[in-house]
Design an enzyme around this catalytic site. Structure first.
Site, PDB file in Angstrom:
ATOM      1  CB  CYS A 286      85.071  73.063  43.953  1.00 20.95           C
ATOM      2  SG  CYS A 286      86.353  74.002  43.110  1.00 20.95           S
TER       3      CYS A 286
ATOM      4  CB  CYS B  24      85.236  76.819  43.816  1.00 23.63           C
ATOM      5  SG  CYS B  24      85.531  75.674  42.488  1.00 23.63           S
ATOM      6  CG  ASP B  25      83.034  76.790  47.112  1.00 21.26           C
ATOM      7  OD1 ASP B  25      82.856  77.848  46.484  1.00 21.26           O
ATOM      8  OD2 ASP B  25      82.457  75.722  46.826  1.00 21.26           O
TER       9      ASP B  25
END
Ligand code: NAP
Length: 315
Positions: free
Chosen positions: A134, A137-138
């Site tokens: 992701c 997300c990261d």
């Protein structure tokens, strides 16, 4: 066991929320079990440019949030729970969820699909330590670093483009010569000065297991067989998704990749025979299009079919 509900919707992505809007507006008071990944794939994406009605695009999480508010306005209820087991050989259907038992006359399965992994032991050992599926997300954790993205479809291109906001260099690794990505996404990636594309290349090992931190990748050229090391601090997977339908195995028909088989009007079968009252929509049953708008479309169809079924049973 609580009272029997008219409609329970499994999943809170684009398909589930569209089904919730329609079912709620029809007065079915649907219960949406939000699942393991509330909001589905759109909630971890960035700009959605191809959802009709948003000429300048809309952020995925905002689109999902809007849909949820719209469904709630008409009376949909939401529960942060996931399905553990289901009994479909009895009607009303019985659902065993992480929040208890629910009984329902109709079931709309919109449980979507989850990220696919390469399956290498070194990759699995380093998830959360430099390996991710992701980017939104990261990606933030890779500011000023070099990273690799695996995949040759739109997801890989989108992740790579997004990651250039943080990383100094992004290398896309694709196992074939030809890309699956749409022309526009591929051209954007190819034109980006900080993105390099390497074809015919597979990852054999993620280096850094002992250090619990990605230190590089051992790559192999599938044409020449030549191995090489790519020094990167992060690895992102953009290699597609696996349908979340395992819990239905043996109770309804799945295809050879695990997608729920549906009739043209999203009805579900068991041994080829229709199972009245169950509908599947969105990515859990769509191996072909997998777009937000097609998920929304089949979500709408599922709710209309559920409404028709309940009407036919005097509700
Ligand atoms: P996809 O189109 O199925 O592409 C998956 C890619 O990963 C393929 O290139 C595949 O290689 C590769 N792959 C699969 N398993 C692999 C493995 N074990 N090792 C190495 N490579 C592997 O999936 P997607 O990119 O997630 O896209 C899914 C759908 O969503 C598509 O319809 C796409 O158009 C849509 N989408 C659209 C956007 C957008 O419009 N902005 C963004 C994201 C996704 P092969 O090509 O060799 O099979």
């Amino acid at each position: 066991m609580t009272d029997t509900r008219d409609t329970v919707i499994l999943g809170s992505g684009c398909a589930g929320l569209t089904a919730a809007i329609y079912a709620a507006r029809a007065g079915l008071k649907p219960l949406v079990l939000e699942g393991h990944e509330p909001g589905g794939q759109l909630s971890i994406t960035t700009l959605v440019e191809n959802f009709p009605g948003w000429p300048d695009g809309i952020q995925g999480p905002e689109l999902i949030d809007n849909m949820k508010k719209q469904a709630a306005r008409f009376g949909a209820a939401f529960q942060l729970a996931h399905l553990k087991q289901v009994e479909l050989n009895t009607h009303p259907f019985r659902l065993h969820t992480s929040a208890g038992e629910v009984s329902t006359r109709t079931l709309i399965v919109a449980s979507g699909a989850s990220a696919r992994w390469l399956g290498l032991p070194s990759e699995q050992a380093l998830i959360g330590h430099g390996v991710s599926s992701c980017a939104t997300c990261d990606g933030f954790f890779f500011r000023g670093k070099e990273i690799a993205v695996v995949g040759g479809g739109d997801s890989a291109m989108e992740e790579a483009l997004f990651l250039t906001r943080f990383a100094t260099k992004v290398t896309i690794l694709h196992r074939r010569e030809a890309f699956r990505a749409s022309k526009i996404m591929l051209e954007r990636a190819m034109a980006h000065p900080n993105i390099e594309l390497r074809t015919n290349t597979v990852v054999d090992e993620v280096l850094g297991v002992d250090e619990l931190d990605v230190r590089g990748l051992r790559l192999r050229d599938v044409v020449t067989g030549v191995e090489s090391i790519l020094h990167v601090n992060g690895l992102f997977l953009g290699i597609g998704h696996i349908p979340n339908a395992k819990m239905f195995h043996g109770q309804i028909d799945l295809d050879d990749e695990g997608y729920i088989r549906t009739s043209e009007n999203v009805l579900v079968t068991h041994h080829g025979v229709l199972v009245p009252g169950i509908y599947a929509c969105g990515d859990v049953q769509d191996r072909r299009y997998r777009q937000a708008i097609t998920a929304a479309g089949t979500g709408c169809m599922a709710a209309l079919e559920a409404e028709k079924f309940l009407e036919g049973h005097g509700r």
